[in-house]
Design a protein around this motif. Structure first.
Motif, PDB file in Angstrom:
ATOM      1  N   GLU A  89       0.832  -1.204   0.000  1.00 14.93           N
ATOM      2  CA  GLU A  89       0.000   0.000   0.000  1.00 14.93           C
ATOM      3  C   GLU A  89       0.870   1.259   0.000  1.00 14.93           C
ATOM      4  OE1 GLU A  89      -2.655  -0.253   3.302  1.00 14.93           O
ATOM      5  OE2 GLU A  89      -3.883  -1.801   2.361  1.00 14.93           O
ATOM      6  N   ALA A  90       1.968   1.230   0.739  1.00 10.63           N
ATOM      7  CA  ALA A  90       2.858   2.390   0.790  1.00 10.63           C
ATOM      8  C   ALA A  90       3.508   2.614  -0.574  1.00 10.63           C
ATOM      9  CB  ALA A  90       3.923   2.193   1.856  1.00 10.63           C
ATOM     10  N   GLY A  91       3.882   1.553  -1.260  1.00  8.58           N
ATOM     11  CA  GLY A  91       4.490   1.667  -2.586  1.00  8.58           C
ATOM     12  C   GLY A  91       3.486   2.102  -3.626  1.00  8.58           C
ATOM     13  N   ASN A  92       2.234   1.700  -3.509  1.00 13.56           N
ATOM     14  CA  ASN A  92       1.212   2.039  -4.500  1.00 13.56           C
ATOM     15  C   ASN A  92       0.746   3.479  -4.367  1.00 13.56           C
ATOM     16  OD1 ASN A  92       1.255  -0.456  -5.661  1.00 13.56           O
ATOM     17  ND2 ASN A  92      -0.460  -1.267  -4.483  1.00 13.56           N
ATOM     18  N   THR A  93       0.772   4.058  -3.163  1.00 14.96           N
ATOM     19  CA  THR A  93       0.277   5.429  -3.000  1.00 14.96           C
ATOM     20  C   THR A  93       1.184   6.423  -3.711  1.00 14.96           C
ATOM     21  OG1 THR A  93       1.429   5.588  -0.881  1.00 14.96           O
ATOM     22  CG2 THR A  93      -0.903   4.974  -0.837  1.00 14.96           C
ATOM     23  N   ASP A  94       2.478   6.184  -3.731  1.00 19.68           N
ATOM     24  CA  ASP A  94       3.399   7.085  -4.431  1.00 19.68           C
ATOM     25  C   ASP A  94       3.160   7.040  -5.933  1.00 19.68           C
ATOM     26  OD1 ASP A  94       4.468   7.688  -1.982  1.00 19.68           O
ATOM     27  OD2 ASP A  94       6.156   6.272  -2.188  1.00 19.68           O
ATOM     28  N   ALA A  95       2.929   5.867  -6.476  1.00 16.48           N
ATOM     29  CA  ALA A  95       2.736   5.724  -7.920  1.00 16.48           C
ATOM     30  C   ALA A  95       1.365   6.225  -8.333  1.00 16.48           C
ATOM     31  CB  ALA A  95       2.912   4.271  -8.333  1.00 16.48           C
ATOM     32  N   ASP A  96       0.357   6.101  -7.456  1.00 19.60           N
ATOM     33  CA  ASP A  96      -0.998   6.508  -7.808  1.00 19.60           C
ATOM     34  C   ASP A  96      -1.160   8.025  -7.848  1.00 19.60           C
ATOM     35  OD1 ASP A  96      -1.809   3.934  -8.094  1.00 19.60           O
ATOM     36  OD2 ASP A  96      -2.694   3.744  -6.091  1.00 19.60           O
ATOM     37  N   ASP A  97      -0.317   8.761  -7.145  1.00 18.76           N
ATOM     38  CA  ASP A  97      -0.439  10.208  -7.135  1.00 18.76           C
ATOM     39  C   ASP A  97      -0.190  10.793  -8.525  1.00 18.76           C
ATOM     40  OD1 ASP A  97      -0.985  10.073  -4.471  1.00 18.76           O
ATOM     41  OD2 ASP A  97       1.073  10.580  -3.833  1.00 18.76           O
ATOM     42  N   ASP A  98       0.742  10.232  -9.278  1.00 17.56           N
ATOM     43  CA  ASP A  98       1.090  10.765 -10.591  1.00 17.56           C
ATOM     44  C   ASP A  98       0.154  10.271 -11.686  1.00 17.56           C
ATOM     45  OD1 ASP A  98       3.198  11.958  -9.311  1.00 17.56           O
ATOM     46  OD2 ASP A  98       4.613  10.336  -9.810  1.00 17.56           O
ATOM     47  N   ALA A  99      -0.407   9.123 -11.515  1.00 16.61           N
ATOM     48  CA  ALA A  99      -1.207   8.515 -12.572  1.00 16.61           C
ATOM     49  C   ALA A  99      -2.636   9.042 -12.528  1.00 16.61           C
ATOM     50  CB  ALA A  99      -1.225   7.001 -12.420  1.00 16.61           C
ATOM     51  N   ALA A 100      -3.277   9.088 -13.702  1.00 19.56           N
ATOM     52  CA  ALA A 100      -4.671   9.508 -13.788  1.00 19.56           C
ATOM     53  C   ALA A 100      -5.551   8.359 -13.316  1.00 19.56           C
ATOM     54  CB  ALA A 100      -5.005   9.868 -15.237  1.00 19.56           C
ATOM     55  N   PRO A 101      -6.699   8.659 -12.761  1.00 18.56           N
ATOM     56  CA  PRO A 101      -7.578   7.575 -12.301  1.00 18.56           C
ATOM     57  C   PRO A 101      -8.098   6.776 -13.498  1.00 18.56           C
ATOM     58  CG  PRO A 101      -8.684   9.701 -12.123  1.00 18.56           C
ATOM     59  CD  PRO A 101      -7.260   9.976 -12.488  1.00 18.56           C
ATOM     60  N   THR A 102      -8.218   5.503 -13.291  1.00 20.75           N
ATOM     61  CA  THR A 102      -8.695   4.645 -14.375  1.00 20.75           C
ATOM     62  C   THR A 102     -10.204   4.507 -14.257  1.00 20.75           C
ATOM     63  OG1 THR A 102      -8.364   2.689 -13.010  1.00 20.75           O
ATOM     64  CG2 THR A 102      -6.550   3.334 -14.463  1.00 20.75           C
ATOM     65  N   VAL A 103     -10.848   4.491 -15.404  1.00 22.02           N
ATOM     66  CA  VAL A 103     -12.290   4.350 -15.453  1.00 22.02           C
ATOM     67  C   VAL A 103     -12.598   3.056 -16.194  1.00 22.02           C
ATOM     68  CG1 VAL A 103     -14.444   5.383 -16.267  1.00 22.02           C
ATOM     69  CG2 VAL A 103     -12.566   6.850 -15.489  1.00 22.02           C
ATOM     70  N   ASN A 104     -13.399   2.225 -15.572  1.00 20.93           N
ATOM     71  CA  ASN A 104     -13.788   0.978 -16.216  1.00 20.93           C
ATOM     72  C   ASN A 104     -15.010   1.235 -17.083  1.00 20.93           C
ATOM     73  OD1 ASN A 104     -11.782  -0.430 -14.959  1.00 20.93           O
ATOM     74  ND2 ASN A 104     -13.043  -1.040 -13.228  1.00 20.93           N
ATOM     75  N   VAL A 105     -14.831   1.094 -18.377  1.00 20.72           N
ATOM     76  CA  VAL A 105     -15.925   1.276 -19.320  1.00 20.72           C
ATOM     77  C   VAL A 105     -16.350  -0.104 -19.788  1.00 20.72           C
ATOM     78  CG1 VAL A 105     -16.600   2.287 -21.529  1.00 20.72           C
ATOM     79  CG2 VAL A 105     -14.952   3.464 -20.051  1.00 20.72           C
ATOM     80  N   PRO A 106     -17.628  -0.432 -19.623  1.00 19.04           N
ATOM     81  CA  PRO A 106     -18.061  -1.765 -20.058  1.00 19.04           C
ATOM     82  C   PRO A 106     -18.027  -1.877 -21.578  1.00 19.04           C
ATOM     83  CG  PRO A 106     -19.943  -0.481 -19.341  1.00 19.04           C
ATOM     84  CD  PRO A 106     -18.716   0.321 -19.027  1.00 19.04           C
ATOM     85  N   ALA A 107     -17.752  -3.066 -22.041  1.00 18.25           N
ATOM     86  CA  ALA A 107     -17.716  -3.310 -23.478  1.00 18.25           C
ATOM     87  C   ALA A 107     -19.128  -3.268 -24.032  1.00 18.25           C
ATOM     88  CB  ALA A 107     -17.089  -4.673 -23.757  1.00 18.25           C
ATOM     89  N   PRO A 108     -19.295  -2.805 -25.270  1.00 21.89           N
ATOM     90  CA  PRO A 108     -20.642  -2.780 -25.837  1.00 21.89           C
ATOM     91  C   PRO A 108     -21.154  -4.207 -26.018  1.00 21.89           C
ATOM     92  CG  PRO A 108     -19.009  -2.260 -27.508  1.00 21.89           C
ATOM     93  CD  PRO A 108     -18.301  -2.313 -26.194  1.00 21.89           C
ATOM     94  N   PRO A 109     -22.452  -4.391 -25.898  1.00 30.59           N
ATOM     95  CA  PRO A 109     -22.997  -5.746 -26.044  1.00 30.59           C
ATOM     96  C   PRO A 109     -22.816  -6.250 -27.477  1.00 30.59           C
ATOM     97  CG  PRO A 109     -24.768  -4.154 -25.938  1.00 30.59           C
ATOM     98  CD  PRO A 109     -23.493  -3.417 -25.651  1.00 30.59           C
ATOM     99  N   LEU A 110     -22.627  -7.549 -27.590  1.00 32.81           N
ATOM    100  CA  LEU A 110     -22.479  -8.153 -28.908  1.00 32.81           C
ATOM    101  C   LEU A 110     -23.839  -8.242 -29.586  1.00 32.81           C
ATOM    102  CD1 LEU A 110     -20.023 -11.036 -28.018  1.00 32.81           C
ATOM    103  CD2 LEU A 110     -19.488  -8.872 -29.099  1.00 32.81           C
TER     104      LEU A 110
END
Length: 137
Positions: A89-110
């Motif tokens: 968790e300590a290692g991930n907080t440093d890397a997450d500060d610089d990165a943009a938040p990820t958004v999960n977009v569902p795939a369109p239905p087939l």
């Protein structure tokens, strides 16, 4: 019925097939196991289930683990897991500060598209109508 081979050749071929069948039957009888064969787990005297036990003091039956489940973690294992989790968790907080938040977009239905039905389905399956200069079949 007319045969393409002479009758004598057919008799010889039939005799060879019969000889092969009789030979394979006889060889099967000769090579069959004797009646003194034992089933798995059967003792030489004919009494089943009286086999000697294997001496393995460190062995445990598989069924105990399946019934009881895995052994609970010790205090040392819990402490190691918590330390590893805190470090991650300590290692991930440093890397997450610089990165943009990820958004999960569902795939369109087939969607399966079905071609429109026309009046003549034979033309579709056979590749279209025949050429005008082609004679009928």
């Amino acid at each position: 019925m007319q045969w393409t081979m002479p009758h004598r050749v057919l008799q010889i071929v039939a005799a060879l097939i019969g000889l092969a069948a009789v030979t394979s039957f006889v060889l099967g009888i000769i090579n069959a196991p004797l009646r003194s064969a034992r089933l798995p787990g059967e003792k030489l005297g004919g009494v089943a289930g009286s086999a000697t036990a294997i001496d393995a003091p460190d062995a445990t039956p598989l069924s105990n683990e399946r019934i009881e489940g895995p052994a609970p973690p010790t205090a040392e294992e819990i402490a190691k897991a918590e330390a590893k989790k805190a470090e991650a968790e300590a290692g991930n907080t440093d890397a997450d500060d610089d990165a943009a938040p990820t958004v999960n977009v569902p795939a369109p239905p087939l969607v399966r598209s079905i071609p429109p039905a026309t009046g003549n389905t034979a033309d579709q399956t056979l590749g279209g109508p025949p050429a005008p200069d082609e004679p009928p079949h």
